[in-house]
Design an enzyme around this catalytic site. Structure first.
Site, PDB file in Angstrom:
ATOM      1  N   CYS A 134       0.826  -1.235   0.166  1.00 37.63           N
ATOM      2  CA  CYS A 134       0.069  -0.059   0.004  1.00 37.63           C
ATOM      3  C   CYS A 134       0.955   1.233   0.107  1.00 37.63           C
ATOM      4  CB  CYS A 134      -1.055  -0.132   1.329  1.00 37.63           C
ATOM      5  SG  CYS A 134      -2.191   1.076   1.023  1.00 37.63           S
ATOM      6  N   HIS A 155      -3.737  -4.603  -0.318  1.00 33.85           N
ATOM      7  CA  HIS A 155      -3.328  -5.346   0.850  1.00 33.85           C
ATOM      8  C   HIS A 155      -3.397  -6.871   0.497  1.00 33.85           C
ATOM      9  CE1 HIS A 155      -3.229  -1.841   3.753  1.00 33.85           C
ATOM     10  NE2 HIS A 155      -3.927  -1.391   2.955  1.00 33.85           N
ATOM     11  N   GLU A 196      -2.549  -9.076   2.757  1.00 33.31           N
ATOM     12  CA  GLU A 196      -2.852  -9.557   4.138  1.00 33.31           C
ATOM     13  C   GLU A 196      -4.435  -9.345   4.277  1.00 33.31           C
ATOM     14  OE1 GLU A 196      -2.466  -5.379   5.029  1.00 33.31           O
ATOM     15  OE2 GLU A 196      -1.658  -6.676   3.559  1.00 33.31           O
TER      16      GLU A 196
END
Length: 205
Positions: free
Chosen positions: A80, A182, A184
């Site tokens: 990001c 992202h 994750e």
């Protein structure tokens, strides 16, 4: 045992990355000293917030030199805002220099759609790389951003997404990777990418 360092400079979403690597079973450490970064087999630079604030925080942390050195010699992933920081400069808030690891700059997304872009969007993979192994064209990942990278070298652009404009979603050059989304927070697709990155570091499960 070797490990992946997650850079803690006070401006990153550390725990979600840490928890994802834990879930995958890869050794990792929150890195708030140069020594932890220097001892890592791979490094992840997360980031949230405004570009100049993050750069100021990184410099104030005393970790900049260790981050630059790591990015030049071992697997390195910016996520990001962490991806945006890899570039030379940003227009967000005020003109601000970045890490200069990739040529290009950060500009506001030129779109008629609402900003920030928040939510899931499809990837168009332009140049497959080690991190996109097992990822399919059109797979969805999770974005939260109003600014985007404008790489000076088209070859650095690995994937894009459509948000009323062609928005860079991923960059890659040698051992250096950046995800505007992202991983994750991107379900199985994101975990696949993080696993691919971890494999590059040869960190044992």
């Amino acid at each position: 045992m070797s490990y992946i360092a997650i850079v803690d400079y006070g401006a990153g979403n550390l725990m979600s990355v840490h928890n994802s690597l834990d879930f995958l079973g890869y050794e990792n450490k929150i890195a708030d000293t140069p020594a932890v970064i220097e001892g890592a087999a791979g490094v992840i630079l997360p980031g949230v917030g405004a570009f100049p604030d993050a750069m100021d925080a990184l410099h104030a942390s005393g970790l900049t030199d260790a981050v630059l050195a790591a990015a030049k010699k071992r697997p390195f992933l910016g996520i990001c805002l962490g991806m945006q920081m890899l570039f030379e400069a940003s227009d967000e808030v005020r003109p601000c220099a970045g890490l200069g690891l990739l040529p290009g700059r950060i500009e506001r997304i030129r779109t008629g759609l609402k900003l920030p872009q928040i939510g899931w969007n499809a990837l168009q993979i332009l140049r497959p790389n080690a991190m996109t192994a097992g990822v399919q064209q059109g797979d969805y990942v999770y974005f939260v951003h109003s600014f985007m990278a404008v790489p000076a070298a088209e070859d650095d652009l690995a994937a894009v997404t459509d948000y009323g404009a062609r928005v860079p979603a991923m960059v890659a050059r040698g051992n250096l990777f950046g995800c505007q989304f992202h991983p994750e927070k991107s379900g199985e697709v994101g975990l696949t990418m993080l696993k691919n990155f971890a494999k590059l570091t040869e960190v044992e499960m």
